[in-house]
Enzyme design. Sequence first.
Site, PDB file in Angstrom:
ATOM      1  N   HIS A 235       0.863  -1.186   0.000  1.00 17.34           N
ATOM      2  CA  HIS A 235       0.000   0.000   0.000  1.00 17.34           C
ATOM      3  C   HIS A 235       0.897   1.232   0.000  1.00 17.34           C
ATOM      4  O   HIS A 235       1.532   1.540   0.996  1.00 17.34           O
ATOM      5  CB  HIS A 235      -0.913  -0.001   1.226  1.00 17.34           C
ATOM      6  CG  HIS A 235      -1.745   1.237   1.309  1.00 17.34           C
ATOM      7  ND1 HIS A 235      -2.751   1.517   0.407  1.00 17.34           N
ATOM      8  CD2 HIS A 235      -1.712   2.291   2.155  1.00 17.34           C
ATOM      9  CE1 HIS A 235      -3.295   2.676   0.712  1.00 17.34           C
ATOM     10  NE2 HIS A 235      -2.690   3.178   1.760  1.00 17.34           N
TER      11      HIS A 235
ATOM     12  N   ASP B 109       1.192   5.027  -0.256  1.00 20.84           N
ATOM     13  CA  ASP B 109       0.512   6.324  -0.194  1.00 20.84           C
ATOM     14  C   ASP B 109       1.194   7.325  -1.113  1.00 20.84           C
ATOM     15  O   ASP B 109       2.412   7.503  -1.046  1.00 20.84           O
ATOM     16  CB  ASP B 109       0.541   6.860   1.239  1.00 20.84           C
ATOM     17  CG  ASP B 109      -0.390   6.073   2.146  1.00 20.84           C
ATOM     18  OD1 ASP B 109      -1.563   5.920   1.778  1.00 20.84           O
ATOM     19  OD2 ASP B 109       0.070   5.599   3.213  1.00 20.84           O
TER      20      ASP B 109
ATOM     21  N   ASP C  81      -7.559   1.604   2.174  1.00 30.67           N
ATOM     22  CA  ASP C  81      -7.209   2.492   3.293  1.00 30.67           C
ATOM     23  C   ASP C  81      -8.153   3.666   3.527  1.00 30.67           C
ATOM     24  O   ASP C  81      -8.249   4.139   4.664  1.00 30.67           O
ATOM     25  CB  ASP C  81      -5.767   3.001   3.110  1.00 30.67           C
ATOM     26  CG  ASP C  81      -5.197   3.623   4.383  1.00 30.67           C
ATOM     27  OD1 ASP C  81      -5.681   3.266   5.477  1.00 30.67           O
ATOM     28  OD2 ASP C  81      -4.281   4.442   4.295  1.00 30.67           O
TER      29      ASP C  81
ATOM     30  N   HIS D 228      -5.794   9.826  -0.564  1.00 31.93           N
ATOM     31  CA  HIS D 228      -6.526   9.833   0.703  1.00 31.93           C
ATOM     32  C   HIS D 228      -5.737  10.407   1.876  1.00 31.93           C
ATOM     33  O   HIS D 228      -6.253  10.408   2.993  1.00 31.93           O
ATOM     34  CB  HIS D 228      -7.072   8.432   1.024  1.00 31.93           C
ATOM     35  CG  HIS D 228      -6.035   7.356   1.084  1.00 31.93           C
ATOM     36  ND1 HIS D 228      -5.681   6.597   0.005  1.00 31.93           N
ATOM     37  CD2 HIS D 228      -5.269   6.914   2.098  1.00 31.93           C
ATOM     38  CE1 HIS D 228      -4.745   5.738   0.350  1.00 31.93           C
ATOM     39  NE2 HIS D 228      -4.468   5.913   1.621  1.00 31.93           N
TER      40      HIS D 228
HETATM   41 ZN   LIG Z   1      -3.044   4.973   2.743  1.00 32.06          ZN
END
Ligand SMILES: [Zn+2]
Length: 989
Positions: A60, A62, A184, A434
């Site tokens: 994941h 970001d 997420d 996000h």
């Molecule tokens: Zn995230």
Amino acid sequence: MMCVCVCVPNMALLRVCAGLFLLQLHVHSSPIPRSSGCGYQSCPATQPQMLNVHLVPHTHDDVGWLKTVDQYYYGGRNDIQHAGVQYILDSVVGELQKDPARRFIYVETAFFYRWWKQQNQKTRRIVTQLVEEGRLEFINGGWCMSDEATTHYSAVIDQMTLGLRFLNDTFGECGRPRVAWHIDPFGHAREHASLFAQMGFDGFFFGRLDYQDKAQRMKAKEMEMVWRASESLKPPTADLFTGVLPNGYNPPTGFCWDQSCSDAPVQDDPDLEDYNVDTLVANFLKIARTQAQSYKTNHIIMTMGSDFQYENANLWYKNMDKLIRYVNAQQAKGSQVNVLYSTPSCYLQELHLANLTWPLKTDDFFPYADDAHNFWSGYFTSRPALKRYERLSNSLLQTCNQLEVLGGPKSRNGPHGEGDSDTMKRAMAVAQHHDAVSGTERQHVANDYAKRLAIGWAHCQVLVSNSLAVLSGSDVPRTFCENLNITVCPLSESSEKFSMNVYNPLARPITWSVHLPVNGTLYNVIDPNGQTVDSQVIPVSKATQDLRRDRGYSMYELVFMVQAPPMGFSTYSITLLKADSTQLEPTPKAPVSMQNEYLMVTFDPNTGLLSGLTNLETKQSIQLKQNFYWYNASDGNVESTQPSGAYIFRPNSSTPITISEKPDVSCVQTSVVQEVRQEFSPWVSQVVRLYKGSRELELEWTVGPIPVADGLGKEVITRLDSNIGSSGLFYTDSNGREVLQRRKDYRPTWNLKQSEPVAGNYYPINSRAFIKDEKSQMTVVTERSQGVSSIFDGSLEIMLHRRLLRDDVRGVGEPLSEPGEFADGLMVRGRLLLTLTPPETAADTHRPLAQGLVLQPMLSFQEGALPHNTKLEFSGLQAALPPAVHLLTVSQWDSESVLLRLEHQYQSAESQTYSHPVTVNLQKLFSTLEIVGVSEMSLGANQWKEDMNRLQWTPNTGGTMKGGRLGDPWEITLQPMEIRTFLLRVRHM
Ligand SMILES: [Zn+2]
Ligand SMILES: *[C@@H]1O[C@H](CO)[C@@H](O)[C@H](O)[C@H]1NC(C)=O
Ligand SMILES: *[C@@H]1O[C@H](CO)[C@@H](O)[C@H](O)[C@H]1NC(C)=O
């Protein structure tokens, strides 16, 4: 040694001994076995009689959070957080080649794009082969994994389009993600599900939902469902199979083998110390059986990865290879569990093959709480200035896209240098992440997002200047005044003669109010037809002077109304007539009321607060008190140590503190605008503003620097208390599109135990909220995303700004205390537009009002007089589009084609006048472009509409229906809330 069967459907069974591959530490010398394709075809065989555990290796990544997107890519600033995406991709590609059974999914195209640019031909060929064999699979595929609470659908569609296009251009059909993956984001919007369905995704998985909701779903085996994400679109258009992942997006406890984890590896040599295979296998079987109890089929999914994992992918794969081998070895002893490398789409395919009916979900997943006092409803408002800048940037990007099309190739490379829209497209796409527009990033990362947008603005401004030079015939240099919101514009402040171009990106003509900072007291404003426009000079307020500090020196604002044609511009010329030194001052008291043709507003003569609103057309009247308050942010208490922070809103009392019961008031009344200026404190002020000819009341608030010297974090709201009988109900939009009903202390799908009476009733709005009774609807339209609630009947409160002194322990590691430009606390100014209408016709007002704030006109200025042959007015459309139709996208796709999206902007039952199918003829759309070909695409523009063939799912209530389209390809019919996407081949006429 055990052999694992890797079965490829539609092809001879390939027997591959995983163990053998494990021992070969170098790359295969023999050719890698080829599967017959990517997508569902490449899915591994499963065991129909067993419980199949799909291990999904994933990372994941970001697109900015504690570090900037570029720091994450390279692995810079590892002192903040150890994370380097380039190494992840390097490492995974190496490990995938070692064994064709291994799988990996990649999600964030912003990172993959950076990596791909840097690879040589050899690596690119290898990666392409991995993609074509379904061993490396793209999932979701947008530029980022967008936030769902604070994003606007227009920008979400754009960021998905950007990522999906890169994947299609690079890998073709095998690069097309089948599954949407929002593991997420902190709560899930119905509109996102609707968009994903329309983009052609077969299913959607996410990780976070309210803890009570999750517990109930696990018990009822309702972790997987069909989400019917639109009340307007005909099923199954917006139906999306949706699965809740079992463990967020993390591996099961004890099975994290990343270098960042400390779980025991598989220690499988009985001659060595700490041999643990038997315990690990037993443990794993237990976890698998427990998990299976919450799901309906004999397939379960485990997310084997987490934030920025797989930088040293060997650790993960080596241990998973062994896990698979040893767990499956138990089958010989009667175990009924089968573990395999898989992907979300392969898991989804098995669920589809199960041919079950699934629960139907029709509301959304807001707000998200991870415990009784931990409601993630603070980020709906966190970083309000970034939220506004992002929204304004979207407006500029749409204008930039349109002008790139209208101006032709010269707009990219014209008299004012090289301009482009790509820089802004990428900056906006990154900003949808996000932890970006959501406001949950570190301060230096927020600065980086804003800087990227600012660079995007600069590139777009060059493009816009070039294009407007082509369209108007005037090369006179243009300037842009980006600081009009704080009454700063050096050109208008000093110039005696200048012109102002108003570009309108909407497909209907508009009227818009302009405030220019000036130092003269009388001006002549001339419209494109040579007519003088009513203009008035009013004094700059004290609040504005405090806000702009030493960034500007104008004494006055020149106020007038402008008009602009659809998808086009009007140019006004402004000449100084009088620069005397008369000191203009506002009248130092409030009027009892102010009114125009449509509205009357009353004020309480004792307090100066708003006290009532009347719609003079419909003769409706409400009592309406408005004031400003702050919630005292919790630092944690005996019930829970949870403080309020960037993510979480937790007031320490449900009663907010009144900032002032009696603001200082002054007023300005002119023929163009009437203002009541209210000063509640040195850090909260408001202008209540009514323009001539306007059906809405404007509330322009200015908040900050929020004082925190008293040691108290503050969450500032404005509350509108009316006598509307709202009965616990209020309404909020989802990503700026369809509206959902909210009920205080209630969730539609489970029996809510409310533990936070304020924070647990907050919902995100992106464009509007309203309350209503049988007679009246009060609608608030906003220009950025915010948190909103209705705690009392008749009341609507909107959180405007927050400044906090504690970190809320969700990872960001900083208190949300934005310094602002002067390091003493961020000041923010914004607007709420208020309407009062009968409920039946409310949408007819709030739909165009909201769209007008999202795509607002772009002003540009030229010094001096314009050459007399300058074209002062232009429209790119042959005629305005019907009022129900919104021109969502006009963007250059390649040298010959243009991407067009047309949207029906009304819901099916909200307007008697507009909630009907509407038809547009594409060939009669543009005034300067001839359309020579058209093909319809999916919403994400990565698939031809005719090729879209989504998996169909059966919900346990309500049916699915098939729809067909016939008729003239140029005649496009839009149903309520429908968006249609076309690739047009065009020629400039
Ligand atoms: Zn995230
Ligand atoms: C799926 O189930 C339905 C009944 O629920 C049945 O009619 C249909 O044949 C099944 N389809 C397949 C492919 O098994
Ligand atoms: C996808 O990309 C291929 C080239 O890789 C192109 O031929 C095709 O038209 C693209 N599809 C769409 C829907 O744009």
